[in-house]
Scaffold this motif. Structure first.
Motif, PDB file in Angstrom:
ATOM      1  N   MET A   1       0.832  -1.207   0.000  1.00 19.51           N
ATOM      2  CA  MET A   1       0.000   0.000   0.000  1.00 19.51           C
ATOM      3  C   MET A   1       0.867   1.258   0.000  1.00 19.51           C
ATOM      4  O   MET A   1       0.751   2.124  -0.845  1.00 19.51           O
ATOM      5  N   ALA A   3       4.038   1.345  -0.613  1.00 20.41           N
ATOM      6  CA  ALA A   3       4.883   1.321  -1.812  1.00 20.41           C
ATOM      7  C   ALA A   3       4.123   1.872  -3.010  1.00 20.41           C
ATOM      8  O   ALA A   3       4.667   2.659  -3.796  1.00 20.41           O
ATOM      9  N   ALA A   4       2.846   1.486  -3.135  1.00 19.72           N
ATOM     10  CA  ALA A   4       2.044   1.961  -4.263  1.00 19.72           C
ATOM     11  C   ALA A   4       1.918   3.471  -4.237  1.00 19.72           C
ATOM     12  O   ALA A   4       2.131   4.157  -5.247  1.00 19.72           O
ATOM     13  N   VAL A   7       5.229   5.017  -5.149  1.00 22.98           N
ATOM     14  CA  VAL A   7       5.571   4.889  -6.571  1.00 22.98           C
ATOM     15  C   VAL A   7       4.792   5.905  -7.396  1.00 22.98           C
ATOM     16  O   VAL A   7       5.373   6.664  -8.188  1.00 22.98           O
ATOM     17  N   VAL A   8       3.471   5.946  -7.200  1.00 23.26           N
ATOM     18  CA  VAL A   8       2.663   6.867  -7.998  1.00 23.26           C
ATOM     19  C   VAL A   8       3.024   8.314  -7.677  1.00 23.26           C
ATOM     20  O   VAL A   8       3.175   9.149  -8.575  1.00 23.26           O
ATOM     21  N   LEU A  11       6.429   9.130  -9.204  1.00 18.57           N
ATOM     22  CA  LEU A  11       6.289   9.207 -10.668  1.00 18.57           C
ATOM     23  C   LEU A  11       5.711  10.549 -11.074  1.00 18.57           C
ATOM     24  O   LEU A  11       6.231  11.243 -11.958  1.00 18.57           O
ATOM     25  N   THR A  12       4.625  10.918 -10.396  1.00 14.68           N
ATOM     26  CA  THR A  12       3.973  12.193 -10.704  1.00 14.68           C
ATOM     27  C   THR A  12       4.937  13.351 -10.503  1.00 14.68           C
ATOM     28  O   THR A  12       5.034  14.245 -11.346  1.00 14.68           O
ATOM     29  N   ILE A  15       7.661  13.402 -13.245  1.00 21.45           N
ATOM     30  CA  ILE A  15       7.132  13.852 -14.532  1.00 21.45           C
ATOM     31  C   ILE A  15       6.843  15.350 -14.504  1.00 21.45           C
ATOM     32  O   ILE A  15       7.164  16.079 -15.448  1.00 21.45           O
ATOM     33  N   LEU A  19       8.670  17.980 -16.946  1.00 22.00           N
ATOM     34  CA  LEU A  19       7.899  18.785 -17.910  1.00 22.00           C
ATOM     35  C   LEU A  19       8.151  20.263 -17.723  1.00 22.00           C
ATOM     36  O   LEU A  19       8.311  21.005 -18.692  1.00 22.00           O
ATOM     37  N   ALA A  22      11.522  21.101 -19.084  1.00 17.76           N
ATOM     38  CA  ALA A  22      11.492  21.134 -20.542  1.00 17.76           C
ATOM     39  C   ALA A  22      10.830  22.402 -21.042  1.00 17.76           C
ATOM     40  O   ALA A  22      11.280  23.017 -22.001  1.00 17.76           O
ATOM     41  N   ALA A  23       9.751  22.815 -20.346  1.00 12.32           N
ATOM     42  CA  ALA A  23       9.049  24.036 -20.763  1.00 12.32           C
ATOM     43  C   ALA A  23       9.957  25.241 -20.640  1.00 12.32           C
ATOM     44  O   ALA A  23       9.943  26.139 -21.484  1.00 12.32           O
TER      45      ALA A  23
END
Lengths: 167, 193
Positions: A1, A3-4, A7-8, A11-12, A15, A19, A22-23
């Motif tokens: 739980m 870990a999930a 991870v999410v 990741l968010t 990213i 982004l 990069a912008a």
């Protein structure tokens, strides 16, 4: 739980950071730049700069195709504002593109007007009100003083005056 | 090397995502009125597909499987796809404003293009390594682009044709897509199995 969620979440976060990096790295958004230059222009849509209107001129400046000192109705004030936005040194207005005369408004000499409608067709902001063979009048609030209606008038009944309160 | 070529040919022609697997039909019908827009759309989708295939494979192999979080696959893949679409969106807006305007809403809608998620999910099942995953994504993108361009060409020709009234518009487009799909069935003979 846990870990999930981790991870999410990570990741968010990764990213999102990637982004926005990069912008920031990519070349400036030309569309926004055009809009910001356009906002500084006087919106007379007169075409004295050699472009069809203020927005096309702003696009040309943003693309580096046009100099910033081509806007006669805007004068030094506009040139200074655009120069500040782009980080250029302000230059005096290029006399090829006309001279700065302050905020103007068109006035129709209603005794001379024959109601030919020619000035209605050229007005870029629809500030002239009229009907065939009835005398026309200018909506002062909408008129940008672009001078485009002067030349088509067959009886030369339109004149430009300095806007009241801007003497 | 020959294996990669096989994957590429397989995904472009034999198991074409649009005409054999019927994924990604919405942009096929929505953004194929003109060849230029279709080309832009295919390039953007191909870019997103390849990027998403690679990153989702990496996330799946090195993050989700070791941690036994396979049930997060769809969620994290959609995250990756959305980021790739966002990236190509502002790349296009800054470099090709006219094309960006022509593509309009179909560009952000690549996010919900089923082919993109399909490639990412199929990759986690079939691909053994990163290069295969990349080839699979690229092949899917090229296949999508090929069908897009062919279809746009057909539709541009059809504009001139005298289509019977009940078939005009979406109906003739769907009939065209169906005929193309049958034509692509002919490539099935290329595969070994």
């Amino acid at each position: 739980m846990i870990a999930a969620v981790l991870v999410v979440g990570s990741l968010t976060a990764i990213i999102g950071v990637a982004l926005s990096l990069a912008a920031a790295r990519l070349p400036a958004d030309r569309d926004t730049l055009t809009r910001r230059i356009d906002a500084l222009l006087p919106q007379t849509q007169c075409g004295q700069c050699g472009y069809a209107g203020c927005r096309p001129y702003a696009e040309a400046i943003a693309n580096g195709d046009a100099a910033i000192n081509q806007c006669a109705p805007g004068g030094d004030l506009t040139i200074r504002a655009v120069a500040e936005l782009l980080g250029q040194t302000p230059r005096p207005l290029n006399p090829v593109y006309g001279e700065h005369r302050g905020p103007l408004v068109a006035t129709i000499d209603e005794a001379a007007c024959i109601g030919c409608l020619r000035c209605l067709e050229v007005c870029p902001v629809d500030a002239i009100l009229g009907a065939p063979r009835h005398l026309h009048t200018v909506l002062n609030d909408l008129c940008t003083g672009c001078e485009l209606c002067i030349a088509p008038c067959p009886v030369d009944c339109i004149s430009l005056e300095t806007r009241a309160g801007h003497a | 090397m020959s294996e990669l070529v096989l994957i590429l040919i397989g995904t472009v022609l034999v198991n074409n995502f649009v005409l054999a697997k019927f994924l990604g039909l919405c942009p096929l019908l929505g953004a194929s009125q003109r060849i230029e827009t279709a080309l832009g759309m295919s390039l953007a989708t191909c870019f997103v597909l390849t990027l998403a295939a690679v990153f989702s494979y990496l996330i799946d192999t090195y993050l989700l499987q070791p941690l036994e979080l396979g049930y997060l696959r769809i969620l994290s893949f959609i995250l990756v796809i959305a980021a790739a679409v966002q990236f190509s969106e502002f790349m296009l807006r800054r470099t090709q404003p006219v094309l960006h305007q022509a593509l309009g809403v179909y560009l952000p809608l690549i996010t919900t293009n089923c082919a993109v998620l399909g490639v990412a999910l199929l990759n986690s099942r079939q691909s053994d390594n990163l290069v295969q995953a990349l080839a699979y994504g690229l092949g899917a993108g090229l296949g999508f682009g090929l069908v897009m361009l062919l279809f746009a060409g057909l539709r541009e020709r059809l504009e001139q044709a005298d289509v019977p009234a009940p078939f005009q518009g979406a109906a003739i487009a769907l009939a065209t897509a169906g005929l193309m799909s049958m034509a692509f069935l002919g490539f099935a003979g290329l595969s070994r199995g």
